[in-house]
Write a protein that holds these residues in place. Sequence first.
Motif, mmCIF file in Angstrom:
data_model
loop_
_atom_site.group_PDB
_atom_site.id
_atom_site.type_symbol
_atom_site.label_atom_id
_atom_site.label_comp_id
_atom_site.label_asym_id
_atom_site.label_seq_id
_atom_site.Cartn_x
_atom_site.Cartn_y
_atom_site.Cartn_z
ATOM 1 N N ALA A 20 0.835 -1.207 0.000
ATOM 2 C CA ALA A 20 0.000 0.000 0.000
ATOM 3 C C ALA A 20 0.869 1.255 0.000
ATOM 4 C CB ALA A 20 -0.931 -0.001 1.206
ATOM 5 N N SER A 24 1.066 4.033 -2.977
ATOM 6 C CA SER A 24 0.831 5.435 -2.651
ATOM 7 C C SER A 24 1.954 6.313 -3.184
ATOM 8 C CB SER A 24 0.701 5.603 -1.136
ATOM 9 O OG SER A 24 0.486 6.946 -0.792
ATOM 10 N N MET A 27 1.631 7.236 -6.835
ATOM 11 C CA MET A 27 0.418 7.930 -7.255
ATOM 12 C C MET A 27 0.658 9.333 -7.812
ATOM 13 S SD MET A 27 -2.389 6.296 -7.322
ATOM 14 C CE MET A 27 -3.670 7.526 -7.122
ATOM 15 N N ILE A 83 -6.860 3.219 -6.577
ATOM 16 C CA ILE A 83 -6.017 3.518 -5.414
ATOM 17 C C ILE A 83 -6.430 4.835 -4.776
ATOM 18 C CG2 ILE A 83 -3.645 3.958 -4.650
ATOM 19 C CD1 ILE A 83 -2.734 2.195 -7.033
ATOM 20 N N GLU A 84 -6.741 5.826 -5.615
ATOM 21 C CA GLU A 84 -7.163 7.121 -5.091
ATOM 22 C C GLU A 84 -8.448 6.986 -4.277
ATOM 23 O OE1 GLU A 84 -7.858 11.705 -6.640
ATOM 24 O OE2 GLU A 84 -7.980 10.044 -8.061
ATOM 25 N N MET A 87 -7.633 5.488 -0.965
ATOM 26 C CA MET A 87 -6.964 6.474 -0.118
ATOM 27 C C MET A 87 -7.954 7.471 0.466
ATOM 28 S SD MET A 87 -3.555 7.096 -2.479
ATOM 29 C CE MET A 87 -2.851 8.396 -1.474
ATOM 30 N N GLY A 92 -5.976 8.500 3.370
ATOM 31 C CA GLY A 92 -4.597 8.664 2.918
ATOM 32 C C GLY A 92 -3.681 7.628 3.521
ATOM 33 N N VAL A 93 -2.481 7.542 2.971
ATOM 34 C CA VAL A 93 -1.462 6.608 3.448
ATOM 35 C C VAL A 93 -0.239 7.401 3.874
ATOM 36 C CG1 VAL A 93 0.049 4.689 2.826
ATOM 37 C CG2 VAL A 93 -2.285 4.772 1.933
#
Length: 236
Positions: A20, A24, A27, A83-84, A87, A92-93
């Motif tokens: 993950a 991130s 991205m 992925i967005e 998140m 968020g990560v």
Amino acid sequence: MATSNRIAEVAAAVGEPARAAMLSALMDGRALTATELAGVAAISPQTASGHLARLAEVGLIVAEKQGRHRYHRVASPEVARMIESIMQVAGGVVLARPLRQIGPKDAALRAARTCYDHLAGQLGVGITTALQAGGFIEIEGEAGVLTESGRLRMQALGIYAPQQGTRLTRAVCRPCLDWSERRPHLAGVLGAAICSHALDQGWVRRRADSRALEITQKGHIGLKQAFGVVMAVRVG
């Protein structure tokens, strides 16, 4: 149609903390090495390689080789949107470690330089991004296409752009992964023609004993008018 097993497979690949963190870090659109991704996930490069292989296996990332290095990036806009969304739900990560500065430390090299016979750095990537946004070129993976509107636009600017079917010894338009920006800049016949045009017009000039290019005052105007690219003006 996605099966329940396929959904579970993708979810499991994303659901590991180190993976993950690496997704991130990718991205922002840049391509990163296994060592750089290991750093942001706070794991060893060997462990990162295993995780990256898993992400590639399920189609979340792809890798490309540039020189001695192998770079990894998000496989598609669809993967990026997934992925967005995750998140946003997760808030968020937080990366275990921030990504260190990549590419050359020299600000001049990062801003504008030559890569063989075409433009690289922030300038090269900026022109490529603008041409894509305008529909003048299309880039997918390691392939690029100059559209008909792009050919006409280049002709209007006085930049050589071969017609479809012209026999050439190299690709008309292809992406080249930028060393510092980790996004594609434009290579091939068109990339070389744009670089030659920028030099001939006095938009950029070569620096002695360096691949770095200096963008002239005339160049700031010309680049904005031709491509819509605005570069920071260097002082001193």
